[in-house]
Design a protein around this motif. Structure first.
Motif, short mmCIF file in Angstrom:
data_model
loop_
_atom_site.label_atom_id
_atom_site.label_comp_id
_atom_site.label_asym_id
_atom_site.label_seq_id
_atom_site.Cartn_x
_atom_site.Cartn_y
_atom_site.Cartn_z
N MET A 363 0.82 -1.21 0.00
CA MET A 363 0.00 0.00 0.00
C MET A 363 0.85 1.25 0.00
O MET A 363 0.52 2.26 -0.65
CB MET A 363 -0.92 -0.01 1.21
N LEU A 364 1.96 1.22 0.72
CA LEU A 364 2.84 2.39 0.81
C LEU A 364 3.68 2.57 -0.45
O LEU A 364 3.76 3.67 -1.01
CB LEU A 364 3.77 2.25 2.02
N VAL A 365 4.34 1.50 -0.88
CA VAL A 365 5.36 1.61 -1.91
C VAL A 365 4.79 1.58 -3.32
O VAL A 365 5.21 2.36 -4.18
CB VAL A 365 6.41 0.48 -1.74
N TYR A 366 3.82 0.72 -3.56
CA TYR A 366 3.36 0.51 -4.92
C TYR A 366 1.99 1.13 -5.20
O TYR A 366 1.73 1.60 -6.29
CB TYR A 366 3.33 -0.99 -5.24
N TRP A 367 1.11 1.13 -4.20
CA TRP A 367 -0.19 1.73 -4.41
C TRP A 367 -0.21 3.20 -4.03
O TRP A 367 -1.19 3.90 -4.28
CB TRP A 367 -1.25 0.96 -3.62
N LYS A 368 0.86 3.67 -3.38
CA LYS A 368 1.05 5.10 -3.06
C LYS A 368 -0.09 5.68 -2.23
O LYS A 368 -0.49 6.83 -2.41
CB LYS A 368 1.23 5.93 -4.34
N LEU A 369 -0.62 4.89 -1.30
CA LEU A 369 -1.69 5.38 -0.46
C LEU A 369 -1.13 6.25 0.67
O LEU A 369 0.00 6.06 1.11
CB LEU A 369 -2.48 4.21 0.14
N PRO A 370 -1.90 7.23 1.14
CA PRO A 370 -1.43 8.10 2.24
C PRO A 370 -1.15 7.28 3.49
O PRO A 370 -1.84 6.30 3.78
CB PRO A 370 -2.60 9.06 2.46
N PRO A 371 -0.14 7.68 4.27
CA PRO A 371 0.21 6.92 5.48
C PRO A 371 -0.94 6.77 6.47
O PRO A 371 -1.04 5.75 7.15
CB PRO A 371 1.37 7.73 6.08
N TRP A 372 -1.83 7.79 6.57
CA TRP A 372 -2.90 7.69 7.56
C TRP A 372 -3.87 6.55 7.21
O TRP A 372 -4.42 5.90 8.11
CB TRP A 372 -3.63 9.01 7.71
N ILE A 373 -4.04 6.29 5.91
CA ILE A 373 -4.88 5.16 5.52
C ILE A 373 -4.21 3.85 5.90
O ILE A 373 -4.85 2.91 6.39
CB ILE A 373 -5.17 5.21 4.00
N VAL A 374 -2.88 3.79 5.70
CA VAL A 374 -2.13 2.60 6.05
C VAL A 374 -2.20 2.36 7.56
O VAL A 374 -2.33 1.22 8.02
CB VAL A 374 -0.66 2.73 5.58
N VAL A 375 -2.15 3.43 8.35
CA VAL A 375 -2.26 3.31 9.81
C VAL A 375 -3.62 2.72 10.19
O VAL A 375 -3.70 1.80 11.03
CB VAL A 375 -2.05 4.68 10.48
N LEU A 376 -4.68 3.22 9.60
CA LEU A 376 -6.01 2.72 9.92
C LEU A 376 -6.17 1.25 9.51
O LEU A 376 -6.73 0.44 10.26
CB LEU A 376 -7.08 3.57 9.22
N VAL A 377 -5.68 0.92 8.32
CA VAL A 377 -5.77 -0.47 7.86
C VAL A 377 -4.95 -1.38 8.77
O VAL A 377 -5.37 -2.49 9.12
CB VAL A 377 -5.30 -0.59 6.40
N GLY A 378 -3.77 -0.92 9.17
CA GLY A 378 -2.92 -1.70 10.06
C GLY A 378 -3.58 -1.95 11.41
O GLY A 378 -3.56 -3.06 11.95
N ALA A 379 -4.18 -0.90 11.99
CA ALA A 379 -4.84 -1.05 13.27
C ALA A 379 -6.02 -2.01 13.16
O ALA A 379 -6.22 -2.89 14.02
CB ALA A 379 -5.32 0.31 13.78
N ALA A 380 -6.83 -1.85 12.10
CA ALA A 380 -7.95 -2.76 11.89
C ALA A 380 -7.49 -4.18 11.65
O ALA A 380 -8.07 -5.15 12.16
CB ALA A 380 -8.82 -2.27 10.72
N GLY A 381 -6.41 -4.31 10.87
CA GLY A 381 -5.87 -5.64 10.60
C GLY A 381 -5.36 -6.32 11.85
O GLY A 381 -5.54 -7.52 12.04
N GLY A 382 -4.70 -5.55 12.72
CA GLY A 382 -4.21 -6.12 13.97
C GLY A 382 -5.35 -6.60 14.85
O GLY A 382 -5.25 -7.65 15.49
N GLU A 383 -6.44 -5.82 14.90
CA GLU A 383 -7.60 -6.24 15.67
C GLU A 383 -8.24 -7.50 15.07
O GLU A 383 -8.69 -8.40 15.80
CB GLU A 383 -8.62 -5.10 15.70
N LEU A 384 -8.26 -7.55 13.73
CA LEU A 384 -8.84 -8.72 13.07
C LEU A 384 -8.03 -9.98 13.35
O LEU A 384 -8.59 -11.08 13.54
CB LEU A 384 -8.92 -8.47 11.56
N LEU A 385 -6.70 -9.83 13.40
CA LEU A 385 -5.85 -11.00 13.65
C LEU A 385 -6.13 -11.62 15.01
O LEU A 385 -5.94 -12.83 15.19
CB LEU A 385 -4.37 -10.59 13.56
N THR A 386 -6.55 -10.81 15.97
CA THR A 386 -6.84 -11.36 17.30
C THR A 386 -8.11 -12.21 17.30
O THR A 386 -8.32 -13.01 18.22
CB THR A 386 -7.01 -10.23 18.33
#
Length: 388
Positions: A363-386
């Motif tokens: 998402m960061l390197v190739y899709w060039k999405l803003p970091p704040w979107i990556v932060v939200l996806v990461g937080a949601a993904g971490g919650e989903l993993l639990t």
């Protein structure tokens, strides 16, 4: 005025989204200030990072202060500091006042933010490595720097690596750097810089004398946090044992409360030094939080403002350019080491963690999405993993 407001807004956005510690912050800064807004060229940014690494204090905050100073003068430096630290200061102050018994350490979204930090640093290593280690010699410096940093983990190891990298660069590249150095317009005179450096040492020596001469709780608090912020090499995690020795044995707060604040500081964005807001609030409410946060960051501001006018001149000399080539290659090695330890070791525990990190990296390197979107996806993904 427009530039000043822009610095405040951009740094505030970074303060709200920059998770993962000082190395990750440098990756966020690189993406926002250099790649997106082009406030500095790559070489100037790398040189500013190298300067911050040499100075005691919070390296990422000093880089932000330096960029603010260069962009909008004295007030720009203050605005960059306020914007970057204010979100975490507010969160930790509220935590100290209202949420002292809440355990954040086992939250799934915090684990996701750790994986975000891995992706951010991996992006920084890739981007800076391509530009700062383009030949075999510089790759060699980076690999050796990473190896030494990983195998010799002390507070002075990074400083040692940077000094040795600069020495190697001095001999290998002092007459063949061939790099175009863009002169930075530093809105600070050498005289003003000398005043800032003088004030740094005056406070460092004078505050302990005043503390022992006048018994005042507020003066003791200022002296403790100023000294802690002045004597830290190696980033925010190194300041924690210093602060613990200042606030726990004196009876200001209990060890349990200190460790609770440490857990909260890991969960919020921005510099880890903002744990001073939590500690200050636990000691003396809002007043204590303000005194502690200003005292612990004041050395960083004075050192950056004091050295920047001289640094801009030094980096123009050919021999210094050669040394900086080596230092910048060593910085890439330090980033690479940090990617593995502590970030990778503390975040990636399973194949699922790796998959989430790979997604965030893409998402960061190739899709060039803003970091704040990556932060939200990461937080949601971490919650989903639990839940899996």
């Amino acid at each position: 005025m427009k530039a000043l407001f822009e610095v405040l807004i951009v740094s505030f956005k970074l303060g709200c989204t920059s998770f993962g510690g000082p190395i990750a912050h440098l990756g966020y800064f690189h993406n926002e200030y250099i790649k997106r807004r082009r406030w500095l060229d790559e070489r100037s940014y790398a040189d500013l990072v190298a300067l911050a690494q040499f100075l005691p204090g919070p390296a990422s905050s000093q880089v932000g202060i330096g960029i603010g100073l260069l962009r909008a003068g004295w007030l720009g430096g203050v605005a960059a500091w306020i914007g970057f630290t204010l979100p975490s200061v507010i969160l930790l102050l509220l935590f100290a006042l209202f949420m002292q018994g809440f355990d954040l350490g086992t939250s799934g979204w915090i684990h996701g933010l750790k994986i975000v930090a891995v992706a951010i640093v991996a992006q920084a290593v890739l981007s800076m490595g391509q530009k700062l280690t383009p030949d075999r010699n510089r790759v060699t410096i980076a690999i050796l720097a990473a190896a030494v940093t990983l195998l010799w983990q002390t507070a002075v190891s990074q400083l040692f690596v940077l000094v040795v990298g600069g020495g190697i660069g001095y001999f290998w590249y002092r007459q063949k750097s061939g790099a175009t150095i863009h002169s930075l317009t530093v809105p600070i005179s050498r005289g003003a810089g000398a005043v800032c450096l003088s004030l740094f040492f005056i406070f460092l020596v004078g505050l302990p004398i005043l503390r022992h001469s006048y018994e005042a709780d507020w003066l003791a608090l200022i002296e403790s946090f100023y000294r802690s912020g002045s004597l830290v090499f190696g980033g925010g995690h190194v300041v924690l044992p210093l602060l613990e020795r200042e606030v726990v044995p004196t009876g200001w707060i209990s060890k349990a409360d200190f460790l609770t604040g440490y857990g909260a500081a890991q969960a919020v964005p921005g510099p880890l030094f903002t744990i001073a807001a939590y500690l200050g609030a636990m000691i003396n409410g809002v007043k204590g939080a303000i005194l502690a946060i200003v005292a612990i960051f004041l050395p960083a501001f004075l050192l950056m403002a004091g050295t920047l006018p001289y640094w801009n001149t030094l980096r123009q000399h050919e021999k210094v350019q050669g040394a900086l080539i080596g230092v910048n290659a060593a910085v890439v090695g330090i980033l690479l080491a940090a990617l593995y330890n502590p970030l990778w070791l503390s975040a990636v525990d399973s194949s699922r963690d790796f998959v989430l990190g790979l997604l965030l990296f893409g998402m960061l390197v190739y899709w060039k999405l803003p970091p704040w979107i990556v932060v939200l996806v990461g937080a949601a993904g971490g919650e989903l993993l639990t839940l899996l």
